[in-house]
Design a protein around this motif. Sequence first.
Motif, PDB file in Angstrom:
ATOM      1  N   UNK A   1       0.865  -1.171   0.000  1.00 53.29           N
ATOM      2  CA  UNK A   1       0.000   0.000   0.000  1.00 53.29           C
ATOM      3  C   UNK A   1       0.898   1.215   0.000  1.00 53.29           C
ATOM      4  N   UNK A   2       0.608   2.098  -0.864  1.00 51.54           N
ATOM      5  CA  UNK A   2       1.420   3.294  -0.938  1.00 51.54           C
ATOM      6  C   UNK A   2       0.673   4.385  -1.667  1.00 51.54           C
ATOM      7  N   UNK A   3       1.332   5.476  -1.857  1.00 48.08           N
ATOM      8  CA  UNK A   3       0.679   6.608  -2.508  1.00 48.08           C
ATOM      9  C   UNK A   3       0.375   6.316  -3.979  1.00 48.08           C
ATOM     10  N   UNK A   4      -0.664   6.945  -4.468  1.00 49.43           N
ATOM     11  CA  UNK A   4      -1.015   6.841  -5.879  1.00 49.43           C
ATOM     12  C   UNK A   4      -0.171   7.831  -6.668  1.00 49.43           C
ATOM     13  N   UNK A   5      -0.230   7.716  -7.961  1.00 45.99           N
ATOM     14  CA  UNK A   5       0.468   8.668  -8.828  1.00 45.99           C
ATOM     15  C   UNK A   5       0.007  10.089  -8.519  1.00 45.99           C
ATOM     16  N   UNK A   6      -1.284  10.262  -8.398  1.00 50.04           N
ATOM     17  CA  UNK A   6      -1.831  11.593  -8.123  1.00 50.04           C
ATOM     18  C   UNK A   6      -1.304  12.147  -6.799  1.00 50.04           C
ATOM     19  N   UNK A   7      -1.176  11.272  -5.797  1.00 51.53           N
ATOM     20  CA  UNK A   7      -0.652  11.708  -4.498  1.00 51.53           C
ATOM     21  C   UNK A   7       0.812  12.096  -4.608  1.00 51.53           C
ATOM     22  N   UNK A   8       1.578  11.319  -5.382  1.00 51.47           N
ATOM     23  CA  UNK A   8       2.996  11.654  -5.573  1.00 51.47           C
ATOM     24  C   UNK A   8       3.146  13.005  -6.272  1.00 51.47           C
ATOM     25  N   UNK A   9       2.288  13.283  -7.254  1.00 55.81           N
ATOM     26  CA  UNK A   9       2.321  14.574  -7.952  1.00 55.81           C
ATOM     27  C   UNK A   9       1.994  15.705  -6.977  1.00 55.81           C
ATOM     28  N   UNK A  10       0.981  15.491  -6.153  1.00 61.79           N
ATOM     29  CA  UNK A  10       0.613  16.492  -5.155  1.00 61.79           C
ATOM     30  C   UNK A  10       1.750  16.696  -4.151  1.00 61.79           C
ATOM     31  N   UNK A  11       2.349  15.591  -3.686  1.00 65.17           N
ATOM     32  CA  UNK A  11       3.461  15.679  -2.737  1.00 65.17           C
ATOM     33  C   UNK A  11       4.618  16.476  -3.323  1.00 65.17           C
ATOM     34  N   UNK A  12       4.924  16.241  -4.594  1.00 62.72           N
ATOM     35  CA  UNK A  12       6.020  16.972  -5.240  1.00 62.72           C
ATOM     36  C   UNK A  12       5.709  18.472  -5.270  1.00 62.72           C
ATOM     37  N   UNK A  13       4.497  18.806  -5.645  1.00 65.52           N
ATOM     38  CA  UNK A  13       4.116  20.221  -5.684  1.00 65.52           C
ATOM     39  C   UNK A  13       4.252  20.877  -4.321  1.00 65.52           C
ATOM     40  N   UNK A  14       3.830  20.155  -3.281  1.00 64.05           N
ATOM     41  CA  UNK A  14       3.957  20.683  -1.922  1.00 64.05           C
ATOM     42  C   UNK A  14       5.424  20.828  -1.528  1.00 64.05           C
ATOM     43  N   UNK A  15       6.251  19.853  -1.901  1.00 63.14           N
ATOM     44  CA  UNK A  15       7.684  19.932  -1.611  1.00 63.14           C
ATOM     45  C   UNK A  15       8.293  21.170  -2.267  1.00 63.14           C
TER      46      UNK A  15
END
Length: 153
Positions: A110-124
């Motif tokens: 279980x891990x982040x989805x592609x969409x979550x990774x994209x959101x995480x990158x933007x936040x970073x």
Amino acid sequence: SMVAAQAGAARIYALEAAENAKHAELVVGKNGLGDVVTVISETIEKVELPEQVDIIVSEWTRGYLLRKSTIESLIYARDKFLKSGGALYPSKCRFYLAPASHTGDEVKMRGPTFEQKVQDWGEFVDDTKKDYGLDFSCLSETYMEEAREAYLG
């Protein structure tokens, strides 16, 4: 490296043996720190620096000093490049081990989805710019390509 440059370091040699060196150079340039930070795409054992250094900062914690001969490389760097009285950060390591077993049952990741990774990158990117004044946006296209390949195939 860039935070050290912002803090006033006169010269920084950033060694990166992996292809990430090209990304590091891009970010260093984007942030106007190329006059202080020199990115070197090489292993520590093959590099020659023009001087010894006051501090060695090593990012070995992810590999627990066990991957890719990390401890040997760190000792080599210390012995060859660190000035007498210099500092090594981090300077200590403590391992904790626990026994574990696997029953052979199916394990679902279980891990982040592609969409979550994209959101995480933007936040970073936003947080790093806001909190440290460092701009990583020049890596956004590369990040998206790599994330798309990893998550969507």
